[in-house]
Design a protein around this motif. Sequence first.
Motif, PDB file in Angstrom:
ATOM      1  N   ASP A  83       3.072 -45.259  18.745  1.00 48.03           N
ATOM      2  CA  ASP A  83       3.819 -44.814  19.929  1.00 48.03           C
ATOM      3  C   ASP A  83       5.316 -45.007  19.737  1.00 48.03           C
ATOM      4  OD1 ASP A  83       1.429 -44.168  21.077  1.00 48.03           O
ATOM      5  OD2 ASP A  83       1.265 -46.026  22.277  1.00 48.03           O
ATOM      6  N   LEU A  84       5.736 -46.107  19.116  1.00 46.20           N
ATOM      7  CA  LEU A  84       7.170 -46.343  18.882  1.00 46.20           C
ATOM      8  C   LEU A  84       7.743 -45.332  17.897  1.00 46.20           C
ATOM      9  CD1 LEU A  84       7.226 -50.259  18.668  1.00 46.20           C
ATOM     10  CD2 LEU A  84       8.091 -48.831  20.519  1.00 46.20           C
ATOM     11  N   GLU A  85       6.988 -44.962  16.843  1.00 44.86           N
ATOM     12  CA  GLU A  85       7.459 -43.987  15.859  1.00 44.86           C
ATOM     13  C   GLU A  85       7.639 -42.625  16.501  1.00 44.86           C
ATOM     14  OE1 GLU A  85       8.821 -42.617  12.262  1.00 44.86           O
ATOM     15  OE2 GLU A  85       8.389 -44.676  12.909  1.00 44.86           O
ATOM     16  N   ALA A  86       6.711 -42.240  17.346  1.00 45.89           N
ATOM     17  CA  ALA A  86       6.838 -40.952  18.031  1.00 45.89           C
ATOM     18  C   ALA A  86       8.052 -40.936  18.952  1.00 45.89           C
ATOM     19  CB  ALA A  86       5.557 -40.670  18.818  1.00 45.89           C
ATOM     20  N   ALA A  87       8.305 -42.075  19.597  1.00 42.09           N
ATOM     21  CA  ALA A  87       9.469 -42.141  20.489  1.00 42.09           C
ATOM     22  C   ALA A  87      10.777 -42.033  19.706  1.00 42.09           C
ATOM     23  CB  ALA A  87       9.425 -43.446  21.283  1.00 42.09           C
ATOM     24  N   ARG A  88      10.850 -42.623  18.516  1.00 39.49           N
ATOM     25  CA  ARG A  88      12.082 -42.551  17.707  1.00 39.49           C
ATOM     26  C   ARG A  88      12.335 -41.126  17.221  1.00 39.49           C
ATOM     27  NH1 ARG A  88      10.622 -47.805  15.768  1.00 39.49           N
ATOM     28  NH2 ARG A  88       9.414 -46.847  14.068  1.00 39.49           N
TER      29      ARG A  88
ATOM     30  N   ASN B  50      13.626 -39.014  20.201  1.00 36.37           N
ATOM     31  CA  ASN B  50      14.986 -39.373  20.648  1.00 36.37           C
ATOM     32  C   ASN B  50      15.686 -40.145  19.536  1.00 36.37           C
ATOM     33  OD1 ASN B  50      14.673 -38.380  23.440  1.00 36.37           O
ATOM     34  ND2 ASN B  50      13.180 -40.071  23.603  1.00 36.37           N
ATOM     35  N   PRO B  51      16.220 -39.411  18.528  1.00 37.16           N
ATOM     36  CA  PRO B  51      16.915 -40.133  17.437  1.00 37.16           C
ATOM     37  C   PRO B  51      18.195 -40.778  17.941  1.00 37.16           C
ATOM     38  CG  PRO B  51      17.215 -37.763  17.211  1.00 37.16           C
ATOM     39  CD  PRO B  51      16.217 -37.943  18.313  1.00 37.16           C
ATOM     40  N   VAL B  52      18.447 -41.964  17.513  1.00 36.05           N
ATOM     41  CA  VAL B  52      19.638 -42.718  17.934  1.00 36.05           C
ATOM     42  C   VAL B  52      20.520 -42.947  16.715  1.00 36.05           C
ATOM     43  CG1 VAL B  52      20.478 -44.828  18.970  1.00 36.05           C
ATOM     44  CG2 VAL B  52      18.326 -43.819  19.754  1.00 36.05           C
ATOM     45  N   THR B  53      21.833 -42.562  16.832  1.00 35.61           N
ATOM     46  CA  THR B  53      22.794 -42.771  15.748  1.00 35.61           C
ATOM     47  C   THR B  53      23.206 -44.223  15.721  1.00 35.61           C
ATOM     48  OG1 THR B  53      23.603 -40.527  16.020  1.00 35.61           O
ATOM     49  CG2 THR B  53      24.976 -42.065  14.756  1.00 35.61           C
ATOM     50  N   LYS B  54      23.083 -44.802  14.565  1.00 40.59           N
ATOM     51  CA  LYS B  54      23.408 -46.216  14.459  1.00 40.59           C
ATOM     52  C   LYS B  54      24.918 -46.416  14.404  1.00 40.59           C
ATOM     53  CE  LYS B  54      22.393 -50.283  11.700  1.00 40.59           C
ATOM     54  NZ  LYS B  54      21.742 -50.801  10.462  1.00 40.59           N
ATOM     55  N   ALA B  55      25.454 -47.272  15.178  1.00 38.87           N
ATOM     56  CA  ALA B  55      26.896 -47.555  15.186  1.00 38.87           C
ATOM     57  C   ALA B  55      27.294 -48.298  13.914  1.00 38.87           C
ATOM     58  CB  ALA B  55      27.243 -48.378  16.424  1.00 38.87           C
TER      59      ALA B  55
END
Length: 647
Positions: free
Chosen positions: A612-617, A620-625
Amino acid sequence: MSVYITTSEAAYYEGISERGIRKRIEKGLYQSRVDVDGAVKRHLVLLDSLSEKARQEYFREQLAQKQLKEPVVSVATDEQDVLGKLVRKYGERGKELLEEVVFRESIAKMVISIRASKEKGKTARINELAKSIGLSPATIRRWADRYIEYGQDGLIHNKVLESLFTPKSYRSFHPLAQDYLRVVYLDPSKPTVEQAYEALLKIAKEKGWKVGSYHTAWRIIQDIPEEDLIYFREGRKAWEQLCMPRALREDPEYLNEVFEIDHTQMNFFINVGGKPVRPWLTYVVEVKSRCVVGWCISLQANAETIGLALRHAILPKPDSPIYGLPKYVIVDNGKDFRSRRIAGKNPKFGEELHAPHLLGLFGRLEIMPRHCRAYNGAGKGRVERSFRTTTEQFYRDYIGWCGANPKERPENLNEKKLCEEGKLVDFYQCVEDFKAFVDAYNREARDMFGGKSSLDVYMESKRWKEEVPSERLFDMWLLPGEARKVHNIGVRFQNRVYENVQALSGHVREEISILYDPNDLSQIYAYTMDGDYIGTLPLKEYRAYITEDEETFKHVAKQKARRTDVKKRMDEMVDRLKEEGVTKPRKMMASGDNGSKTKVVMMHRDERVAKDLEAARKANPVTKAKSLHDEYVQRRSEEALKKMKLS
């Protein structure tokens, strides 16, 4: 209405001879008439023609006779016994005042009768009556009016009446000085009148109060109500015993409906192991018959002796007809009677209110306790009276009697010497003697029962409940209890393990109640939280770490037996369903839209969460600061690339 009296009576009231009365009749000084009774003739003298002194004497004697025939009655006033208070306050003088009231009452009745008559000349007759007793008509009319309105109390002289209900005023003492004198005298240290007066003189000089003589101070203190004197000088306990209002209680309707239980230390010494000791007595008294139904002699009174005395009272005895459960028990507020063992304990969060380990002896026997007010012996008067009788008839006859307090202690008593000489009885002899005393006490005739004994009343009365618990069950209920959880190895208690495989089957991982004997921990008794008896759990023995095959086989057999019990309970439920035509459902399967079976993929919980966590990532990809270090490296790298291109 004219009143005539005989010549002998007239002579008595005038104080002269009867011959003198006849001479005055012949001279016309007295009015008279002749009364003929057959052949007997006699002269009757008109009362109004006698002297004033003779008329008054006549009325006084008539009123005295009426006083004997008609008792004085009080009227409905704030003070219910005004005439009685008059006599109590004035003594002999009060009796004279009472006679005056009775005299006025007779005159008032005469006036009332004249007013009620239909004859003419009422005013003249009232005037004649007033003249005959030497008073004015207005006075006797006022007596009649006051008698009609207030009764006998209205005929008391106004000044006397005021003195009865108006507090005394001591003009030579300032009001605050009087209060200070009373307060000092009512101190618990019990000062004398002289000491209180001296203390008043000191404070009066500072405050400027007016203070009279010592004799007046003495009279002020004499007027303090006796009830106040007892309460403040003797103490609250003495006041409660002598002055506090008491209630009258009816005896219970049924036998054994109410028991009274209490402790007392016996007033004599016995020999216990070569030492003089005063034993304790726990009494159980049946209220309706006053029978001593149970008792226990011990060296120390506690919750255990209460249980033993109650056991003796309730269970049948081979040599006595006394037995039966009570409905109520009246006890005091001592810690023994409120202990967990007797009264039970409060449940913890989540525990059943009526779990066996929470119930004390009263709760297990379904007895309702009633606790008396603290330090109130009258609240359990039956057992207190039995204690007093025991003191008078049993204790004093014993060698080693020491009395209930230092004042009663014999002057030459030396209990240690008596013990060394072997004159003190031992514990077992004391018990035998007391058993004989209780038997005689219950058979003793009592006036309150019309000559019957307490045992006779006990035998004639109907018990409120006939059932009694078995001796074994009662002994178990005397034991303390705890709540424990059943584990797969058994029940843990006080660093021990108890197990009964058959009894505990079906109760593993459940909380149960246990009862135990502190003096014998080789076994405990198990109950469900609802109070159903499970069984006796013996102490579980530890096996050696390396055991023989035979012991291992036995242990495996127990495990198989437990597994068989579990399966058996399921089979019994399924069989009952089959009898009703209900079959056991098949395994639950999921089906697709076309009716075909869908493959069910079982995943571990951690795998499902990771998926479930992999599907969520991905959704909604998040750019790492970038950190400051990364920015610095990137900037220097770009500068180096530029230099390389320029070169």
